[in-house]
Design an enzyme around this catalytic site. Sequence first.
Site, PDB file in Angstrom:
ATOM      1  N   TYR A   1      -2.054  -6.409  -2.789  1.00 15.02           N
ATOM      2  CA  TYR A   1      -2.857  -6.061  -1.607  1.00 15.02           C
ATOM      3  C   TYR A   1      -2.016  -5.298  -0.585  1.00 15.02           C
ATOM      4  O   TYR A   1      -2.436  -4.239  -0.087  1.00 15.02           O
ATOM      5  CB  TYR A   1      -3.427  -7.335  -0.982  1.00 15.02           C
ATOM      6  CG  TYR A   1      -4.163  -7.122   0.323  1.00 15.02           C
ATOM      7  CD1 TYR A   1      -5.484  -6.693   0.330  1.00 15.02           C
ATOM      8  CD2 TYR A   1      -3.540  -7.380   1.547  1.00 15.02           C
ATOM      9  CE1 TYR A   1      -6.171  -6.518   1.523  1.00 15.02           C
ATOM     10  CE2 TYR A   1      -4.222  -7.203   2.749  1.00 15.02           C
ATOM     11  CZ  TYR A   1      -5.533  -6.771   2.728  1.00 15.02           C
ATOM     12  OH  TYR A   1      -6.208  -6.597   3.928  1.00 15.02           O
TER      13      TYR A   1
ATOM     14  N   SER B   1      -3.574  -2.701   7.226  1.00 13.28           N
ATOM     15  CA  SER B   1      -3.235  -4.106   7.424  1.00 13.28           C
ATOM     16  C   SER B   1      -1.802  -4.226   7.915  1.00 13.28           C
ATOM     17  O   SER B   1      -0.951  -3.372   7.613  1.00 13.28           O
ATOM     18  CB  SER B   1      -3.387  -4.890   6.113  1.00 13.28           C
ATOM     19  OG  SER B   1      -2.854  -6.197   6.219  1.00 13.28           O
TER      20      SER B   1
END
Length: 290
Positions: free
Chosen positions: A195, A182
């Site tokens: 995350y 990500s």
Amino acid sequence: MDTNKINFPTSFPKQHQSEKPGVEFSMNPRPVYEHEAYKHGNRLEGKVAIITGGDSGIGRAVAIAYAKEGADVAVMYYKEHQDAEETKNLVEKQGRRCLLISGDIANEEFCKSSVKEVINKLGKINILVNNAGEHYPQSGIENVTKDQLIRTFEVNVFSVFYMTKAVIPHMTEGDSIINTVSITAYAGNEELIDYSSSKGALVTFTRSMALSLATKKIRVNAVAPGSIWTPLIVASFSENKVSTFGSDAAMGRAGQPVELAPSYVFLASNDASYMTGEVLHVNGGKMVTT
């Protein structure tokens, strides 16, 4: 119709926050998973791929693209049966086999049994796409509970270890592993602290496994998406955040799952034969340090 021009949404109306992250049918507009402007060949002819989180979002787009390139696909997913069945239909529409396997990838035994099922039913494994992930926005680290932290790492990191360990004995020279990381692993995110940390761990995992498997000539790479319009977004963020999602990218809009798929095809194909330990950034023009 000009098939060389693609028009994607640049903004999203406020919409109800789904209580079921995997069910996308109420999304407005629905994510774009395939487009006739993308021309596919036979770069993955005869291969078999496992895609975790392949029922919707980026995973579905990759499953469709792989099928168009000639691969059979095993889709691992949690509980989103309706989404998974739609993905299966879209794969089979391309004349390829699609095996659906439902369960929790945070469980190592499920990962092991899933790999065995793929071998038994599809015959081999050439590509592993570790794509499944979860995130739970919080206003600060004081709101990230122990249970949330554990769950985030179990799904986003531990499962990748489990799946990689399980498939390696079945892989040979030329096969590949692709991890979905990500932009948050590089840029951070004030609401996605756990995350972002888990995705940072996957970047390091990708580089370490690339070195570990280099002598076996099994390649390990990753794709780092930016703001991509998937069911996870509607399930996670407020209506106001959803309505402006992706507007801070240089291209002024969120990306669509179909725009990620070619990167996964490239990394799985012989076109990327001299690439391992690398991360492809598909984020609409956000500059990151790699």
